[in-house]
Write a protein that holds these residues in place. Sequence first.
Motif, PDB file in Angstrom:
ATOM      1  N   VAL A 173      -2.727  12.234  -1.976  1.00  0.00           N
ATOM      2  CA  VAL A 173      -1.713  12.878  -1.131  1.00  0.00           C
ATOM      3  C   VAL A 173      -0.809  11.825  -0.501  1.00  0.00           C
ATOM      4  N   GLU A 174       0.319  12.293  -0.005  1.00  0.00           N
ATOM      5  CA  GLU A 174       1.228  11.396   0.699  1.00  0.00           C
ATOM      6  C   GLU A 174       0.844  11.255   2.168  1.00  0.00           C
ATOM      7  N   LYS A 175       0.249  12.301   2.748  1.00  0.00           N
ATOM      8  CA  LYS A 175      -0.054  12.263   4.178  1.00  0.00           C
ATOM      9  C   LYS A 175      -1.241  13.163   4.516  1.00  0.00           C
ATOM     10  N   GLN A 176      -1.784  12.977   5.681  1.00  0.00           N
ATOM     11  CA  GLN A 176      -2.986  13.657   6.150  1.00  0.00           C
ATOM     12  C   GLN A 176      -2.844  15.182   6.127  1.00  0.00           C
ATOM     13  N   ASN A 206      -7.852  -2.973   2.850  1.00  0.00           N
ATOM     14  CA  ASN A 206      -7.969  -4.176   2.010  1.00  0.00           C
ATOM     15  C   ASN A 206      -6.908  -4.241   0.917  1.00  0.00           C
ATOM     16  N   GLY A 207      -5.669  -3.872   1.248  1.00  0.00           N
ATOM     17  CA  GLY A 207      -4.581  -3.953   0.288  1.00  0.00           C
ATOM     18  C   GLY A 207      -4.537  -2.823  -0.716  1.00  0.00           C
ATOM     19  N   VAL A 208      -5.453  -1.861  -0.611  1.00  0.00           N
ATOM     20  CA  VAL A 208      -5.480  -0.713  -1.516  1.00  0.00           C
ATOM     21  C   VAL A 208      -5.034   0.509  -0.722  1.00  0.00           C
ATOM     22  N   THR A 209      -4.097   1.256  -1.294  1.00  0.00           N
ATOM     23  CA  THR A 209      -3.620   2.451  -0.602  1.00  0.00           C
ATOM     24  C   THR A 209      -3.970   3.705  -1.381  1.00  0.00           C
ATOM     25  N   SER A 210      -4.350   4.734  -0.653  1.00  0.00           N
ATOM     26  CA  SER A 210      -4.613   6.032  -1.274  1.00  0.00           C
ATOM     27  C   SER A 210      -3.751   7.101  -0.615  1.00  0.00           C
ATOM     28  N   GLN A 211      -2.609   6.663  -0.079  1.00  0.00           N
ATOM     29  CA  GLN A 211      -1.653   7.607   0.500  1.00  0.00           C
ATOM     30  C   GLN A 211      -0.251   7.083   0.245  1.00  0.00           C
ATOM     31  N   GLY A 212       0.704   7.979   0.299  1.00  0.00           N
ATOM     32  CA  GLY A 212       2.085   7.585   0.082  1.00  0.00           C
ATOM     33  C   GLY A 212       2.603   8.121  -1.231  1.00  0.00           C
ATOM     34  N   SER A 213       3.678   7.520  -1.712  1.00  0.00           N
ATOM     35  CA  SER A 213       4.273   7.975  -2.968  1.00  0.00           C
ATOM     36  C   SER A 213       3.327   7.656  -4.121  1.00  0.00           C
TER      37      SER A 213
END
Length: 185
Positions: free
Chosen positions: A55-58, A110-117
């Motif tokens: 997802v992009e956001k909560q 730690n430099g890993v994202t699971s949100q956003g575009s």
Amino acid sequence: MTKYTTVPLRRGIFEIRGLLDILDKTGGYVAGGYARYCASPKATGPAPDDVDVFVEKQEQFEAIIEELSNAGCWEALDSSIATSFVPPSHEGSIFQSCPQIQIIKPMTKNGVTSQGSIEEIMDSFDFTVTKATINKDRLTATVHRSFRHHENLKHLVIERTEGFSDSLYSLQRIIRYVAKGYSID
């Protein structure tokens, strides 16, 4: 040269149609291993045991959880990384052939994202063959430009290096993919 390209989907969409209907309402997208399976140029291969949703956001995360619960899916696990649902498998259910659904919690760690575009999320994926997402048209996927070549060869190429050496999770993923017949670069 752009990092991503579009390819046709070859399989797996019918099985997750109920989930995709929910994502059309709430936002969010299927990415990673299940999207890889759907877009793979290889003629055969086992379907993944789960489908990851980002997802992009909560607010989208919460809306998806509510929609899945309302659709009769039951929560199997709630961890610090994801909330997993088992879809109903009874005859006639729109989820009848759907694998377990994992809604990945929106975070950056730690430099890993699971949100956003989707591009931000795919940029943090470790392997070129998992940099894939199912597009809203349900006919195509956006994939890494080397996806088809690496997937055809079953060649595991690690692209993301920031934070990779500290990631036990990525090491576990390497082991799983090698067990599926992938070679590593």
